[in-house]
Design a protein around this motif. Structure first.
Motif, mmCIF file in Angstrom:
data_model
loop_
_atom_site.group_PDB
_atom_site.id
_atom_site.type_symbol
_atom_site.label_atom_id
_atom_site.label_comp_id
_atom_site.label_asym_id
_atom_site.label_seq_id
_atom_site.Cartn_x
_atom_site.Cartn_y
_atom_site.Cartn_z
ATOM 1 N N ALA A 179 76.777 23.254 4.139
ATOM 2 C CA ALA A 179 77.772 23.643 3.133
ATOM 3 C C ALA A 179 79.171 23.175 3.513
ATOM 4 N N LEU A 180 79.501 23.249 4.794
ATOM 5 C CA LEU A 180 80.827 22.814 5.243
ATOM 6 C C LEU A 180 80.958 21.296 5.246
ATOM 7 N N LEU A 181 79.852 20.608 5.413
ATOM 8 C CA LEU A 181 79.887 19.146 5.418
ATOM 9 C C LEU A 181 79.927 18.547 4.025
ATOM 10 N N ASP A 182 79.514 19.303 2.991
ATOM 11 C CA ASP A 182 79.402 18.669 1.672
ATOM 12 C C ASP A 182 80.741 18.521 0.958
ATOM 13 N N GLN A 183 81.818 19.064 1.517
ATOM 14 C CA GLN A 183 83.199 18.820 1.076
ATOM 15 C C GLN A 183 83.581 19.467 -0.251
ATOM 16 N N SER A 184 82.655 20.120 -0.956
ATOM 17 C CA SER A 184 82.974 20.635 -2.284
ATOM 18 C C SER A 184 83.725 21.968 -2.251
#
Length: 276
Positions: A161-166
């Motif tokens: 979730a933190l890597l997906d940037q949204s």
């Protein structure tokens, strides 16, 4: 991949080198670097002056006269450096902005993954990849409430979730591992199962970690260099990234490394709680 602290450091070191310079011509040795039309890119830049450089998350925004902006993403290994325009081309030099004073801004990229796009200033959050990003750490929009709301809709691991940037933009593999360790959250925890209190701690730790990493001029663990060819300093402060098998600095338990959606992830199996 350069993350937000590294890109901010590039911005700060590049700006005094090129601000006020006028572009004479652009040489494209590898046109695929240009995400917009290459011919339009080169023709529109002749005679334009570098006004300033902004940044959003991992994107550099080179502001030009004539209300034009070059949106640049360094991806894995992109680098800028100022040279004499007549210097021999390096093997991995792909773009050169030739200035009227005889200097040149070279873009070097071993993997050729980086991209540049020419847009009208003010449209970059509409017509480029920035349109898909969440808010930045340490911005007015990045509140605890915003993080809680964003994670409530994420039925995936907190690392993913933190890597997906949204929800929050600018974090990459290094800083996600570090901030999850600081927050005592297992990387495989389900994002929508973490308490508001714990997400509040995560919010504060993201802000603090990014601010410190920027102050230390980013992290060099592979090839990252700033516009002056200097390495960062935050790699000396890493607690978990790159330290698998070593004792946790908090409890002494050996750090473990796993794969989370294909990304190497280092964590403490004792300190970091699994929420599921």
């Amino acid at each position: 991949m350069p993350e937000m602290p590294e890109v901010e450091t590039v911005r700060r070191t590049l700006l005094p080198l090129i601000k006020g310079k006028t572009i004479k011509e652009v040489k494209l040795w590898y046109p695929k670097i240009i995400a917009s039309d290459p011919l339009e890119f080169t023709s529109q830049l002749a005679g334009k002056k570098i006004v300033t450089i902004d940044r959003y998350a991992k994107y550099l925004l080179l502001r030009l006269s004539g209300q034009l902006t070059i949106v640049s993403h360094l991806r894995m290994e992109g680098k800028y450096r100022l040279v004499r325009a007549s210097d021999p081309k390096g093997k991995h030099d792909h773009v050169q902005f030739v200035f009227t004073d005889g200097t040149g801004l070279r873009y070097n990229d071993v993997r050729k993954f980086g991209r540049m796009q020419l847009v009208k200033t003010g449209t970059e959050k509409i017509v480029t990849g920035i349109s898909k990003l969440g808010v930045e750490p340490n911005s007015s929009g990045f509140t605890k409430a915003a993080l809680v709301k964003g994670m409530a809709g994420k039925n995936k691991s907190i690392k993913n979730a933190l890597l997906d940037q949204s929800v929050v933009a600018g974090l990459g593999n290094i800083y996600v591992d570090e901030v999850l360790w600081e927050s005592k959250i297992h990387p495989l925890s389900m994002a929508n199962q973490i308490s508001k209190y714990k997400l509040g701690q995560l919010h504060d730790n993201i802000n603090a970690l990014i601010a410190l990493a920027i102050a230390e001029r980013g992290t060099t663990v592979h090839t990252y260099l700033d516009a002056n060819g200097q390495t960062g300093g935050f790699q000396k402060m890493l607690r978990v990234y790159g330290h698998q098998g070593e004792p946790c600095q908090r409890c002494g338990t050996p750090l473990e490394k796993i794969k989370v959606t294909g990304r190497g992830t280092t964590y403490c199996p004792h300190c970091q709680v699994l929420y599921k």
